[in-house]
Design an enzyme around this catalytic site. Structure first.
Site, PDB file in Angstrom:
ATOM      1  N   LYS A  62     -12.058   1.490  10.794  1.00 15.14           N
ATOM      2  CA  LYS A  62     -11.073   0.725  11.569  1.00 15.14           C
ATOM      3  C   LYS A  62      -9.672   0.889  10.987  1.00 15.14           C
ATOM      4  O   LYS A  62      -8.703   1.100  11.717  1.00 15.14           O
ATOM      5  CB  LYS A  62     -11.442  -0.762  11.583  1.00 15.14           C
ATOM      6  CG  LYS A  62     -10.338  -1.631  12.170  1.00 15.14           C
ATOM      7  CD  LYS A  62     -10.627  -3.106  12.051  1.00 15.14           C
ATOM      8  CE  LYS A  62     -10.241  -3.725  10.746  1.00 15.14           C
ATOM      9  NZ  LYS A  62      -8.823  -4.045  10.564  1.00 15.14           N
ATOM     10  N   ASN A  63      -9.550   0.786   9.668  1.00 14.45           N
ATOM     11  CA  ASN A  63      -8.208   0.810   9.079  1.00 14.45           C
ATOM     12  C   ASN A  63      -7.580   2.205   9.102  1.00 14.45           C
ATOM     13  O   ASN A  63      -6.364   2.330   8.969  1.00 14.45           O
ATOM     14  CB  ASN A  63      -8.227   0.234   7.660  1.00 14.45           C
ATOM     15  CG  ASN A  63      -8.399  -1.275   7.687  1.00 14.45           C
ATOM     16  OD1 ASN A  63      -8.316  -1.899   8.751  1.00 14.45           O
ATOM     17  ND2 ASN A  63      -8.655  -1.872   6.535  1.00 14.45           N
ATOM     18  N   ARG A 116      -2.432  -7.355  13.113  1.00 19.00           N
ATOM     19  CA  ARG A 116      -1.620  -7.312  11.895  1.00 19.00           C
ATOM     20  C   ARG A 116      -1.030  -5.915  11.662  1.00 19.00           C
ATOM     21  O   ARG A 116       0.020  -5.783  11.080  1.00 19.00           O
ATOM     22  CB  ARG A 116      -2.480  -7.654  10.681  1.00 19.00           C
ATOM     23  CG  ARG A 116      -3.254  -8.902  10.859  1.00 19.00           C
ATOM     24  CD  ARG A 116      -2.552 -10.093  10.254  1.00 19.00           C
ATOM     25  NE  ARG A 116      -3.241 -11.297  10.668  1.00 19.00           N
ATOM     26  CZ  ARG A 116      -2.644 -12.346  11.195  1.00 19.00           C
ATOM     27  NH1 ARG A 116      -1.355 -12.367  11.366  1.00 19.00           N
ATOM     28  NH2 ARG A 116      -3.332 -13.398  11.552  1.00 19.00           N
ATOM     29  N   PRO A 163       4.093  -9.332   3.411  1.00 18.81           N
ATOM     30  CA  PRO A 163       5.461  -8.832   3.384  1.00 18.81           C
ATOM     31  C   PRO A 163       5.524  -7.386   3.858  1.00 18.81           C
ATOM     32  O   PRO A 163       4.535  -6.657   3.757  1.00 18.81           O
ATOM     33  CB  PRO A 163       5.838  -8.918   1.906  1.00 18.81           C
ATOM     34  CG  PRO A 163       4.558  -8.913   1.161  1.00 18.81           C
ATOM     35  CD  PRO A 163       3.530  -9.500   2.076  1.00 18.81           C
ATOM     36  N   ASP A 211       8.477  -5.629   2.951  1.00 19.32           N
ATOM     37  CA  ASP A 211       9.681  -5.163   2.264  1.00 19.32           C
ATOM     38  C   ASP A 211       9.578  -3.695   1.839  1.00 19.32           C
ATOM     39  O   ASP A 211      10.572  -2.967   1.848  1.00 19.32           O
ATOM     40  CB  ASP A 211       9.973  -6.056   1.043  1.00 19.32           C
ATOM     41  CG  ASP A 211       8.801  -6.136   0.093  1.00 19.32           C
ATOM     42  OD1 ASP A 211       7.717  -6.571   0.532  1.00 19.32           O
ATOM     43  OD2 ASP A 211       8.952  -5.748  -1.076  1.00 19.32           O
TER      44      ASP A 211
HETATM   45  C1  UD1 Z   1      -4.539  -3.086   4.241  1.00 23.56           C
HETATM   46  C2  UD1 Z   1      -5.777  -3.453   4.996  1.00 23.56           C
HETATM   47  C3  UD1 Z   1      -6.333  -4.776   4.496  1.00 23.56           C
HETATM   48  C4  UD1 Z   1      -6.550  -4.713   2.993  1.00 23.56           C
HETATM   49  C5  UD1 Z   1      -5.296  -4.233   2.275  1.00 23.56           C
HETATM   50  C6  UD1 Z   1      -5.528  -3.977   0.795  1.00 23.56           C
HETATM   51  C7  UD1 Z   1      -5.290  -2.469   7.157  1.00 23.56           C
HETATM   52  C8  UD1 Z   1      -5.021  -2.691   8.587  1.00 23.56           C
HETATM   53  N1  UD1 Z   1      -5.457  -3.564   6.408  1.00 23.56           N
HETATM   54  O1  UD1 Z   1      -3.592  -4.117   4.499  1.00 23.56           O
HETATM   55  O2  UD1 Z   1      -7.557  -5.029   5.158  1.00 23.56           O
HETATM   56  O3  UD1 Z   1      -6.890  -5.998   2.510  1.00 23.56           O
HETATM   57  O4  UD1 Z   1      -4.831  -3.003   2.847  1.00 23.56           O
HETATM   58  O5  UD1 Z   1      -6.531  -3.047   0.615  1.00 23.56           O
HETATM   59  O6  UD1 Z   1      -5.390  -1.338   6.699  1.00 23.56           O
HETATM   60  N2  UD1 Z   1       2.919  -5.780  -0.305  1.00 23.56           N
HETATM   61  C9  UD1 Z   1       4.234  -6.012  -0.623  1.00 23.56           C
HETATM   62  N3  UD1 Z   1       5.222  -5.479   0.176  1.00 23.56           N
HETATM   63  C10 UD1 Z   1       4.932  -4.719   1.272  1.00 23.56           C
HETATM   64  C11 UD1 Z   1       3.580  -4.472   1.588  1.00 23.56           C
HETATM   65  C12 UD1 Z   1       2.582  -5.009   0.780  1.00 23.56           C
HETATM   66  O7  UD1 Z   1       4.523  -6.696  -1.604  1.00 23.56           O
HETATM   67  O8  UD1 Z   1       5.857  -4.278   1.949  1.00 23.56           O
HETATM   68  C13 UD1 Z   1       1.838  -6.359  -1.158  1.00 23.56           C
HETATM   69  C14 UD1 Z   1       0.974  -7.363  -0.395  1.00 23.56           C
HETATM   70  O9  UD1 Z   1       1.510  -8.655  -0.431  1.00 23.56           O
HETATM   71  C15 UD1 Z   1      -0.358  -7.260  -1.147  1.00 23.56           C
HETATM   72  C16 UD1 Z   1      -0.368  -5.815  -1.656  1.00 23.56           C
HETATM   73  O10 UD1 Z   1       0.961  -5.321  -1.515  1.00 23.56           O
HETATM   74  O11 UD1 Z   1      -0.342  -8.117  -2.262  1.00 23.56           O
HETATM   75  C17 UD1 Z   1      -1.297  -4.909  -0.891  1.00 23.56           C
HETATM   76  O12 UD1 Z   1      -0.974  -4.943   0.481  1.00 23.56           O
HETATM   77  P1  UD1 Z   1      -1.191  -3.680   1.432  1.00 23.56           P
HETATM   78  O13 UD1 Z   1      -1.987  -2.650   0.697  1.00 23.56           O
HETATM   79  O14 UD1 Z   1       0.114  -3.286   2.008  1.00 23.56           O
HETATM   80  O15 UD1 Z   1      -2.083  -4.296   2.590  1.00 23.56           O
HETATM   81  P2  UD1 Z   1      -2.061  -3.907   4.126  1.00 23.56           P
HETATM   82  O16 UD1 Z   1      -1.727  -2.469   4.280  1.00 23.56           O
HETATM   83  O17 UD1 Z   1      -1.288  -4.904   4.902  1.00 23.56           O
END
Ligand code: UD1
Length: 422
Positions: free
Chosen positions: A22-23, A93, A123, A125
């Site tokens: 899915k991801n 999301r 986030p 960012d």
């Molecule tokens: C993806 C997965 C989710 C999984 C996560 C971590 C999808 C659709 N979802 O979510 O199921 O739990 O990876 O394996 O693929 N962060 C920042 N800034 C940003 C982006 C992220 O600080 O701009 C932080 C987040 O708060 C979190 C960490 O990075 O603590 C990991 O997040 P991220 O890997 O980006 O998760 P997603 O891609 O949203």
């Protein structure tokens, strides 16, 4: 809304096929908007999140043709709108990948973004930092806007936190940038490699996916008719491995890449579960006796955060006390109240949960609070004594293809019913 009703304490036997990731799909389908040729994509899971994305891509103007339940052809050669403010995005999301694709190809994207989720703020960012470095003006406030005069310009980008979403989104946007983009401290999840392979199949030049540094040499355009099949879903496979370990029995989990499952397989072995690896399948043999284990979730190749609630469900009946530490999300233990209703002994302190194993869980009426928490409750229901009713299963439908049917095919007593009170 629907609910699951499970009569638990039944061993699982047989074989189950794992669906496409899915991801990976939520990124690859938007990335198809970069291509002037047609993309035929196979092994897409038939789940709500994917149907939302296909709906959005279609509304933007791409021709989306469902070839079968698990394959689709996308043709984005016609006029494509760059503003996506559809209500359907509120359910999704991962809508931010549409920004990367539209910005990369058309130099403009406006995509409405859902708010936070049940396990912490999400986030963007780092996505913003990446797009800005490539030369875009970016703003995020309910609507994710990114604009530039094409072409984007290749840049060196360091990600302060390892982020799956930011890694993929920047990679997608940089494919058509002028010059070379180097992204450092990237995520290495299997679906990052899958997205890179898909981009390269369309004619992109992406190297290093699966390592800490990804290099993208910009190309002028993508214009190829391609066929691409997604990798299997690591988390769905892990869920069935844990379900078999929890309920006891002997289950062959087919269409998996055992290498992607190593952290999960190693943890299950530590819990005295028998894990046999074959070239594209894994067999779990368990008598339902589970050893205690400590674990910490980390980016790949660490233990996946999305498996954390599911592993905690299993550890509720382990012999002894286990400690589970959440290393990715701030607030991912909210579901433990539901497991407590079933008799689990869990205390949570910040990012750490202490689980004192009990002999048996008991069926109860519980609520799914998010996708993986919902799956954890299903695992708990499968091993519990008596009847478990799981409400709010719309979350589970987001990410598990035909979950109840697959579980029934290996001997679980699980039914889907309507839940008029919800
Ligand atoms: C993806 C997965 C989710 C999984 C996560 C971590 C999808 C659709 N979802 O979510 O199921 O739990 O990876 O394996 O693929 N962060 C920042 N800034 C940003 C982006 C992220 O600080 O701009 C932080 C987040 O708060 C979190 C960490 O990075 O603590 C990991 O997040 P991220 O890997 O980006 O998760 P997603 O891609 O949203």
């Amino acid at each position: 809304m629907d609910k699951f009703v499970i009569n638990g304490n039944k061993s699982l036997y047989g074989e189950v096929d794992i669906s496409g990731a899915k991801n990976a799909a939520v990124a690859i389908l938007p990335a198809a908007l970069l291509n002037k040729g047609t993309c035929t994509i196979e092994n897409i899971p038939d789940v709500k999140d994917i149907n939302y994305i296909l709906d959005v891509i279609g509304r933007l103007g791409a021709k989306v043709e469902r070839l079968s339940r698990n394959s689709v052809r996308i043709d984005a050669s016609g006029d494509i709108a760059t503003v996506a403010d559809f209500e359907v995005l509120n359910h999704m999301r991962a809508s931010y990948y549409i920004v990367g694709a539209l910005l990369g190809r058309f130099g403009n994207a406006e995509v409405s973004m859902p708010g936070g989720c049940n396990f912490g703020e999400r986030p963007v960012d780092l996505h913003k930092k990446g797009f800005t470095a490539l030369g875009a003006d970016v703003s995020v406030s309910g609507i994710f806007k990114a604009k530039t005069t094409l072409p984007l310009k290749g840049a060196n980008i360091y990600l302060d936190t390892v982020s799956v979403g930011a890694t993929i989104n920047i990679m997608i946007a940089a494919v058509l940038a002028e010059g070379t983009t180097i992204i450092e401290n990237v995520a290495k999840e299997p679906h990052i490699v899958d997205v890179a392979n898909f981009l390269n199949a369309m004619g992109a030049n992406v190297k290093g996916a699966g390592t800490d540094v990804i290099r993208i040499k910009g190309v002028k355009e993508l214009n190829k008719n391609i066929n691409y099949a997604l990798i299997p879903d690591q988390i769905e496979a892990g869920t069935f491995m844990v379900a078999a370990a929890a309920a006891g029995g002997n289950v062959l989990i087919k269409n998996v890449i055992p290498k992607h499952m190593e952290a999960i397989s190693a943890k299950l072995e530590e819990m005295n579960i028998t894990v046999q690896e074959f070239s594209d399948s894994i067999r779990i043999i368990s008598d339902g006796t589970v050893g205690k284990a400590n674990l910490k979730t980390l980016p790949y190749p660490g233990f996946p955060t999305d498996m954390q609630p599911i592993a905690v469900a299993l550890l509720t009946v382990a012999k002894g006390t286990s400690i589970v530490t959440e290393g990715v999300w701030e607030n991912r233990f909210q579901y433990v109240d539901e497991l407590r209703r079933m008799g689990a002994h869990i205390t949570v302190n910040g990012r750490m949960a202490v689980i004192e194993g009990v002999d048996k869980l008991t069926g109860a009426v519980v609520n799914a609070t998010d996708l993986r928490a919902g799956a954890a409750l299903v695992v708990a229901g499968l091993m519990a004594e008596g009847k478990t009713v799981i409400r709010n299963i719309k979350y589970i439908d987001r990410g598990y293809e035909h979950f109840a049917e697959k579980l029934r095919s290996i001997g679980a007593d699980i039914q889907r019913d309507s839940d008029p009170s919800n």
